[in-house]
Design an enzyme around this catalytic site. Structure first.
Site, PDB file in Angstrom:
ATOM      1  N   GLY A   1      42.349  -7.483  31.144  1.00 29.07           N
ATOM      2  CA  GLY A   1      41.572  -6.341  30.661  1.00 29.07           C
ATOM      3  C   GLY A   1      41.583  -6.172  29.157  1.00 29.07           C
ATOM      4  O   GLY A   1      42.575  -5.716  28.570  1.00 29.07           O
ATOM      5  N   LEU A   2      40.460  -6.544  28.557  1.00 28.64           N
ATOM      6  CA  LEU A   2      40.265  -6.339  27.115  1.00 28.64           C
ATOM      7  C   LEU A   2      39.174  -5.287  26.901  1.00 28.64           C
ATOM      8  O   LEU A   2      39.348  -4.323  26.160  1.00 28.64           O
ATOM      9  CB  LEU A   2      39.859  -7.667  26.451  1.00 28.64           C
ATOM     10  CG  LEU A   2      39.499  -7.628  24.972  1.00 28.64           C
ATOM     11  CD1 LEU A   2      40.743  -7.348  24.123  1.00 28.64           C
ATOM     12  CD2 LEU A   2      38.880  -8.958  24.523  1.00 28.64           C
TER      13      LEU A   2
ATOM     14  N   THR B   1      36.985  -8.489  35.802  1.00 27.53           N
ATOM     15  CA  THR B   1      36.872  -9.418  36.928  1.00 27.53           C
ATOM     16  C   THR B   1      38.173  -9.389  37.738  1.00 27.53           C
ATOM     17  O   THR B   1      39.267  -9.427  37.166  1.00 27.53           O
ATOM     18  CB  THR B   1      36.595 -10.843  36.397  1.00 27.53           C
ATOM     19  OG1 THR B   1      35.413 -10.791  35.597  1.00 27.53           O
ATOM     20  CG2 THR B   1      36.397 -11.842  37.537  1.00 27.53           C
TER      21      THR B   1
ATOM     22  N   ARG C   1       7.374 -30.698  48.047  1.00 23.33           N
ATOM     23  CA  ARG C   1       6.242 -29.762  48.010  1.00 23.33           C
ATOM     24  C   ARG C   1       4.983 -30.503  47.563  1.00 23.33           C
ATOM     25  O   ARG C   1       4.995 -31.200  46.540  1.00 23.33           O
ATOM     26  CB  ARG C   1       6.555 -28.624  47.026  1.00 23.33           C
ATOM     27  CG  ARG C   1       5.445 -27.622  46.848  1.00 23.33           C
ATOM     28  CD  ARG C   1       5.266 -26.774  48.088  1.00 23.33           C
ATOM     29  NE  ARG C   1       4.262 -25.740  47.887  1.00 23.33           N
ATOM     30  CZ  ARG C   1       3.827 -24.963  48.858  1.00 23.33           C
ATOM     31  NH1 ARG C   1       4.312 -25.082  50.097  1.00 23.33           N
ATOM     32  NH2 ARG C   1       2.921 -24.036  48.616  1.00 23.33           N
TER      33      ARG C   1
ATOM     34  N   GLN D   1      10.256 -21.413  38.350  1.00 23.18           N
ATOM     35  CA  GLN D   1       8.855 -21.795  38.134  1.00 23.18           C
ATOM     36  C   GLN D   1       8.448 -22.980  39.023  1.00 23.18           C
ATOM     37  O   GLN D   1       7.361 -22.994  39.599  1.00 23.18           O
ATOM     38  CB  GLN D   1       8.658 -22.146  36.643  1.00 23.18           C
ATOM     39  CG  GLN D   1       7.215 -22.234  36.206  1.00 23.18           C
ATOM     40  CD  GLN D   1       6.509 -20.879  36.271  1.00 23.18           C
ATOM     41  OE1 GLN D   1       7.143 -19.828  36.315  1.00 23.18           O
ATOM     42  NE2 GLN D   1       5.194 -20.894  36.320  1.00 23.18           N
TER      43      GLN D   1
ATOM     44  N   GLU E   1      32.821 -12.841  28.054  1.00 28.25           N
ATOM     45  CA  GLU E   1      33.720 -13.516  27.107  1.00 28.25           C
ATOM     46  C   GLU E   1      33.076 -13.691  25.730  1.00 28.25           C
ATOM     47  O   GLU E   1      33.320 -14.672  25.032  1.00 28.25           O
ATOM     48  CB  GLU E   1      34.246 -14.840  27.680  1.00 28.25           C
ATOM     49  CG  GLU E   1      35.007 -14.611  28.992  1.00 28.25           C
ATOM     50  CD  GLU E   1      35.963 -15.710  29.366  1.00 28.25           C
ATOM     51  OE1 GLU E   1      36.437 -16.429  28.487  1.00 28.25           O
ATOM     52  OE2 GLU E   1      36.256 -15.819  30.568  1.00 28.25           O
TER      53      GLU E   1
ATOM     54  N   THR F   1      29.243 -12.232  23.771  1.00 27.07           N
ATOM     55  CA  THR F   1      27.800 -12.475  23.897  1.00 27.07           C
ATOM     56  C   THR F   1      27.370 -13.651  23.011  1.00 27.07           C
ATOM     57  O   THR F   1      28.124 -14.111  22.137  1.00 27.07           O
ATOM     58  CB  THR F   1      27.015 -11.225  23.439  1.00 27.07           C
ATOM     59  OG1 THR F   1      27.329 -10.997  22.061  1.00 27.07           O
ATOM     60  CG2 THR F   1      27.380  -9.989  24.262  1.00 27.07           C
TER      61      THR F   1
END
Ligand SMILES: Cc1cc2nc3c(=O)[nH]c(=O)nc-3n(C[C@H](O)[C@H](O)[C@H](O)COP(=O)(O)OP(=O)(O)OC[C@H]3O[C@@H](n4cnc5c(N)ncnc54)[C@H](O)[C@@H]3O)c2cc1C
Length: 382
Positions: free
Chosen positions: A124-125, A158, A268, A336, A363, A365
């Site tokens: 926990g940070l 987490t 496909r 897509q 961890e 951005t």
């Protein structure tokens, strides 16, 4: 320079893949829908050495390299990155910080329980008011005799709901801007600490993410992890390793999305031929395959530098930044290529697309990684 994996490394990958395919995949749609964290399956991963991958054998770990660890996390990412995120937080954050900063006595006490899977670990940070600006945390630890009293709330943690041991960072000296934060390893059966609100997430839904609430939580001096006042510095070193695993997790997600789209494109048909015959689809697949390979190489380089014991801050930030952004692009292309079937839950593309976004956030951005890289390259150029 040898770009091939050894037979042993391929076997480790194969073992993780088989474990994930048999223990997680059959239940994945249900667990994703219900946000169920399969704690019993998680603990079984410990029996295979996957919860203490890089920890030396004397503390119950598998004693493998960081390159091996990156391979383990990539394979989880292909099958379910939520489970992989929980494995990564346990390995490189909770267990990693304990191994980095703990005394021999602390390591002997906690690491065998964590590496075997008997105990689940959290770290926990982050707090509601401070994520990127982690040193702006408000959680405090105040000395009372030889004990410490912890107060504050960590969020987005987490494994918090299932944790037996949480490493938490707290301010111990408000006046010291640089060295005022200390790490504590807190056993979760102590009075005054509990998991709080569980988040309802866009992706990574098999991973547990919750608050960690401390209200007058008294811990003994033996809970202090590392030197008093050096917790933040150790947390940043811990993240240097953790970021490699988020990069590897992103590579795994991207690979899963790519392989699914590649196979689908051969089956496909449109306008009387497989869609893989169209150059527009081929170019998307070519870009995906190329960028994924480049991202994996950056992760391997960072892991190899860490294995050599050299400073890895810039290289792990580069690996995490590039891999996570590649993976976001790859999963978008995956949707897509699947067309309308990419938008529905009967096919795998949409889950990869939801899960992957965390990799550009957790961890640190992408913006924070760019700051770390810029700081490092500009200092080098001085
Ligand atoms: C699923 C999940 C699991 C997580 N697990 C853990 C865990 O186990 N332990 C833990 O401690 N944390 C965990 N986190 C927290 C995570 O690390 C933070 O969410 C992350 O660091 C971002 O912090 P924030 O959410 O407060 O965003 P903020 O810091 O508020 O950022 C908001 C935006 O501002 C940008 N920004 C901020 N500062 C700057 C700047 N100086 N320059 C440019 N842009 C800037 C950011 O890049 C971002 O785009 C988890 C998060 C999630 C979603």
């Amino acid at each position: 320079m040898d770009f091939r994996l050894t037979d042993e490394q391929n076997q480790i990958r194969q073992m993780v893949r088989e474990f994930a395919e048999s223990e997680i995949k059959p239940h994945l749609a249900e667990w994703d829908e219900k946000q169920h964290f399969p704690v019993e399956v998680f603990k079984r991963a410990g029996e295979l050495g996957l919860l203490g991958v890089t920890i030396p054998e004397e503390y119950g770990g598998a004693g493998l390299s960081y390159v091996d660890y990156a391979n383990v996390i990539e394979e989880f990412g292909v099958v379910d990155s939520g489970f992989g995120l929980s494995v990564a937080a346990h390995n490189s954050l909770c267990t990693g910080h304990t191994y980095l900063a703990g005394s021999d006595e602390q390591k002997k006490k906690w690491l065998p329980k964590l590496t075997s899977g008997e105990w689940v670990g959290a770290w926990g940070l982050t707090e509601p008011g401070s994520g990127s600006d982690a040193s702006g945390m408000r959680t405090t630890a105040v000395k009372d005799g030889s004990d410490w009293i912890l107060n504050g709330t960590k969020n987005f943690i987490t494994n918090a709901t299932y944790a037996d041991l949480s490493v938490v960072l707290a301010v111990t000296d408000k006046a010291d801007q640089k060295h005022g934060i200390t790490a504590f390893a807190v056993e979760m059966d102590r009075k005054g600490i509990h998991a709080g609100k569980k988040e309802n997430k866009l992706g990574m839904r098999v991973s547990d993410t919750a608050e960690l609430v401390m209200q007058d939580c008294r811990v003994p001096a033996s809970s202090v992890l590392g030197e008093i006042g050096y917790g933040f510095i150790d947390a940043m070193k811990t993240l240097d390793g953790g970021r490699i695993s988020i990069g590897a997790l992103a590579v795994g997600i991207a690979r899963g999305a790519y392989e699914a789209a590649r196979d689908y494109s051969k089956q496909r048909t449109a306008f009387g031929k497989p869609i893989s015959d169209f150059q527009a689809i081929q170019f998307m697949l070519a870009d995906m395959a190329t960028e994924i390979d480049a991202a994996r190489l950056l992760c391997y380089r960072a892991a190899a530098i860490k294995d050599e014991g050299e400073k890895v801050t810039q290289f792990s930030a580069m690996a995490k930044l590039y891999a996570s952004e590649v993976a976001v692009r790859a999963t978008e292309k995956g949707v897509q290529i699947f067309g309308g079937y990419g938008f529905v839950k009967d096919f795998p593309a949409e889950k990869y697309y939801r899960d992957v976004k965390l990799c550009t956030i957790g961890e640190g951005t992408s913006e924070i990684q760019r700051m770390v890289i810029a700081r490092s390259i500009l200092a080098e150029a001085r």
